[in-house]
Design an enzyme around this catalytic site. Structure first.
Site, PDB file in Angstrom:
ATOM      1  N   HIS A 199      -9.648 -27.102  -1.033  1.00 10.41           N
ATOM      2  CA  HIS A 199      -8.686 -26.300   0.038  1.00 10.41           C
ATOM      3  C   HIS A 199      -7.207 -26.612  -0.518  1.00 10.41           C
ATOM      4  CE1 HIS A 199      -7.325 -25.557   4.294  1.00 10.41           C
ATOM      5  NE2 HIS A 199      -6.126 -25.844   3.577  1.00 10.41           N
ATOM      6  N   LEU A 237      -1.626 -21.925  -2.968  1.00  7.70           N
ATOM      7  CA  LEU A 237      -0.751 -21.905  -4.177  1.00  7.70           C
ATOM      8  C   LEU A 237       0.345 -20.982  -4.124  1.00  7.70           C
ATOM      9  CD1 LEU A 237      -3.641 -21.494  -7.027  1.00  7.70           C
ATOM     10  CD2 LEU A 237      -2.106 -23.441  -6.725  1.00  7.70           C
ATOM     11  N   ARG A 238       0.407 -20.304  -2.920  1.00  7.96           N
ATOM     12  CA  ARG A 238       1.449 -19.225  -2.712  1.00  7.96           C
ATOM     13  C   ARG A 238       1.609 -18.202  -3.700  1.00  7.96           C
ATOM     14  NH1 ARG A 238       1.182 -21.876   2.170  1.00  7.96           N
ATOM     15  NH2 ARG A 238       2.523 -23.616   2.347  1.00  7.96           N
ATOM     16  N   ASN A 280      -3.305 -17.449   3.023  1.00 11.17           N
ATOM     17  CA  ASN A 280      -2.327 -17.095   4.000  1.00 11.17           C
ATOM     18  C   ASN A 280      -1.088 -16.905   3.322  1.00 11.17           C
ATOM     19  OD1 ASN A 280      -2.262 -19.733   3.194  1.00 11.17           O
ATOM     20  ND2 ASN A 280      -1.306 -20.696   5.053  1.00 11.17           N
ATOM     21  N   LYS A 315     -11.918 -17.546   5.256  1.00 11.00           N
ATOM     22  CA  LYS A 315     -10.948 -18.516   6.000  1.00 11.00           C
ATOM     23  C   LYS A 315     -10.795 -18.004   7.644  1.00 11.00           C
ATOM     24  CE  LYS A 315      -8.397 -21.898   7.180  1.00 11.00           C
ATOM     25  NZ  LYS A 315      -7.538 -23.137   6.098  1.00 11.00           N
ATOM     26  N   HIS A 353      -9.889 -23.365  10.009  1.00  5.70           N
ATOM     27  CA  HIS A 353      -8.901 -24.269  10.731  1.00  5.70           C
ATOM     28  C   HIS A 353      -9.236 -24.572  12.185  1.00  5.70           C
ATOM     29  CE1 HIS A 353      -4.626 -25.424  10.719  1.00  5.70           C
ATOM     30  NE2 HIS A 353      -4.912 -25.394  12.000  1.00  5.70           N
ATOM     31  N   HIS A 408      -9.659 -29.892   6.806  1.00  6.47           N
ATOM     32  CA  HIS A 408      -8.821 -30.829   7.036  1.00  6.47           C
ATOM     33  C   HIS A 408      -9.073 -31.562   8.375  1.00  6.47           C
ATOM     34  CE1 HIS A 408      -7.051 -27.482   8.926  1.00  6.47           C
ATOM     35  NE2 HIS A 408      -6.495 -26.998   7.824  1.00  6.47           N
ATOM     36  N   LEU A 440      -0.192 -29.465   9.539  1.00  8.53           N
ATOM     37  CA  LEU A 440      -1.089 -29.204  10.791  1.00  8.53           C
ATOM     38  C   LEU A 440      -2.606 -29.055  10.082  1.00  8.53           C
ATOM     39  CD1 LEU A 440       0.941 -26.428  12.440  1.00  8.53           C
ATOM     40  CD2 LEU A 440       0.287 -28.391  13.519  1.00  8.53           C
ATOM     41  N   ASP A 497      -5.322 -29.692   0.821  1.00  7.27           N
ATOM     42  CA  ASP A 497      -4.280 -28.839   1.748  1.00  7.27           C
ATOM     43  C   ASP A 497      -3.054 -28.966   1.272  1.00  7.27           C
ATOM     44  OD1 ASP A 497      -3.755 -26.958   3.502  1.00  7.27           O
ATOM     45  OD2 ASP A 497      -3.739 -28.405   5.106  1.00  7.27           O
ATOM     46  N   HIS A 526       6.280 -25.992   0.658  1.00  7.56           N
ATOM     47  CA  HIS A 526       7.332 -25.347   1.127  1.00  7.56           C
ATOM     48  C   HIS A 526       8.683 -25.863   0.498  1.00  7.56           C
ATOM     49  CE1 HIS A 526       5.205 -23.705   4.484  1.00  7.56           C
ATOM     50  NE2 HIS A 526       4.537 -24.736   4.594  1.00  7.56           N
ATOM     51  N   ALA A 539       5.170 -26.625   8.604  1.00  7.73           N
ATOM     52  CA  ALA A 539       4.228 -27.564   8.276  1.00  7.73           C
ATOM     53  C   ALA A 539       3.611 -27.448   6.685  1.00  7.73           C
ATOM     54  CB  ALA A 539       3.131 -27.162   9.200  1.00  7.73           C
TER      55      ALA A 539
HETATM   56  O1  DOR Z   1       0.080 -28.231   7.186  1.00  6.19           O
HETATM   57  C1  DOR Z   1      -0.222 -26.950   6.908  1.00  6.19           C
HETATM   58  N1  DOR Z   1       0.450 -26.156   6.091  1.00  6.19           N
HETATM   59  N2  DOR Z   1      -1.326 -26.608   7.482  1.00  6.19           N
HETATM   60  C2  DOR Z   1      -1.835 -25.424   7.308  1.00  6.19           C
HETATM   61  O2  DOR Z   1      -2.841 -25.029   7.973  1.00  6.19           O
HETATM   62  C3  DOR Z   1      -1.089 -24.275   6.569  1.00  6.19           C
HETATM   63  C4  DOR Z   1      -0.520 -25.048   5.580  1.00  6.19           C
HETATM   64  C5  DOR Z   1       0.721 -23.970   5.064  1.00  6.19           C
HETATM   65  O3  DOR Z   1       0.024 -22.903   4.714  1.00  6.19           O
HETATM   66  O4  DOR Z   1       1.801 -24.334   4.839  1.00  6.19           O
HETATM   67 ZN    ZN Z   2      -4.366 -25.254   4.542  1.00  8.33          ZN
END
Ligand code: DOR
Ligand code: ZN
Length: 345
Positions: free
Chosen positions: A14, A17-18, A42, A100, A137, A175, A220, A248, A252, A264
């Protein structure tokens, strides 16, 4: 006791990588240690169709430094408009390894996620037919449910009914953060697995809130009480194949973490293996680390284990950077608040 630990090269089941400059910045941190990773979809906009996943995969491979080997295992983001035929074709070609499920509004970039779970039944049924895992999730988003109860309520109200209605659907509870998550995953048989992050083995909710708010510990699902952290430690170090590593790791930039409405995510790609070795040693379970990080994930996904090995050696505290500089700005590396003695050689 030996100061060297050799394991099969691990995988991360999990990972975020953005894209763009952030992808280029964080990818080497994972590829340095991990052979493969399940890549979260995402992005903005999300990776919804097979063609999106194929293009994203190419961008990841283009960003990979020439001297590193790494295989991105692609996923699709489940929406209420997802086309079961596109899912089946993407699976049949080998492009994707999972779908997902984000409940709409549960976390970062989940606005396109699922609101009405009846609307995704045709996709879930097709997935059960073809053996394609669903990564979940597992948090409800109802405003009357306390954020610390979201995972346990999701299991009762959403996950268990879905699994009963969809025999054969293979599910990864992503997670997990609670005793309830550990217990439910452990009772589910071979079609149910659960990933556990590095950071949830280390922090509890006090670490986020006591003595001032610590935005870099906010993720999260949010970390829970100490008794839940201990249940996660027991599960991860148990040797039970239900549980495997999904970091996970979710970068950021600091400007968005240290903010009035902070994002998060904990960024653990850089030091995960050193943290895990420390945790497993503390719990007298170093001999189980390979199962958690390198063996149980491939077993669940029906993939071969990696041929290469990783050697960890114990010595003076490992020095790792406090921040990673990316083209988008600095990203703070997760601080486990303890010296780490195991380094990847
Ligand atoms: O803490 C988190 N960050 N939980 C998630 O489910 C998504 C992730 C994110 O994409 O930043
Ligand atoms: Zn995640």
């Amino acid at each position: 006791m030996s100061d060297t630990l050799t394991l099969r090269r691990p995988d991360d089941w999990h990972l975020h990588l953005r894209d763009g400059a952030m992808l280029a910045g964080v990818l080497p941190e994972t590829a340095r240690h991990f052979a493969r990773a399940i890549i979260m979809p995402n992005l903005v906009p999300p990776v919804v169709r097979g063609s999106d996943a194929a293009a994203y995969r190419e961008r990841i491979l283009a960003a990979l430094p020439d001297d590193m080997s790494f295989e991105p295992l692609m996923t699709l983001y489940l929406t209420e408009d997802t086309d079961p035929d596109d899912v089946a074709a993407s699976h049949a070609s080998g492009l994707i390894k999972a779908i997902k499920l984000y409940p709409a509004g549960a976390t970062t970039n989940s606005a396109s996620g699922v609101r009405n779970f009846d609307h995704v039944r045709p996709v879930l049924e097709r997935m059960a037919d073809i053996g394609l895992p669903l990564c979940v999730h597992g948090e409800v988003t109802d405003s009357d449910i306390d954020i610390f109860d979201r995972e346990a309520v999701f299991i009762d109200r959403i996950l268990d009914p879905i699994r009963r209605k969809t025999p054969g659907l293979r599910v990864v509870m992503e997670h997990i953060t609670t005793q309830e998550g550990v217990a439910y995953a452990g009772s589910g048989g071979d079609d149910l697995g659960a990933t556990i992050t590095t950071h949830h083995l280390v922090i509890n909710r006090n670490d986020i809130l006591v003595g001032g708010i610590k935005p870099h510990y906010y993720c999260l699902p949010v970390a829970k009480r100490e008794e839940h952290r201990l249940a996660l430690r027991a599960a991860a170090t148990s040797g039970d194949p239900t549980y495997f590593l999904g970091t996970d790791s979710a970068p950021h930039v600091d400007a968005l973490k240290e903010h009035a409405c902070g994002c998060a995510g904990c960024f653990t790609a850089t030091n995960t293996m050193s943290i895990l070795a420390e945790v497993f040693e503390q719990d007298g379970a170093l001999d189980k680390l390979e199962r958690f990080a390198s063996l149980h994930g491939p077993r669940f996904y029906g993939l071969p284990v990696n041929d290469e090995t990783m050697v960890l050696t114990k010595g003076d505290p490992v020095v790792y950077p406090e921040k990673l500089d990316t083209g988008d700005g600095p990203v703070t590396v997760f601080d486990p608040k303890m010296p780490l003695h195991w380094r990847v050689s």
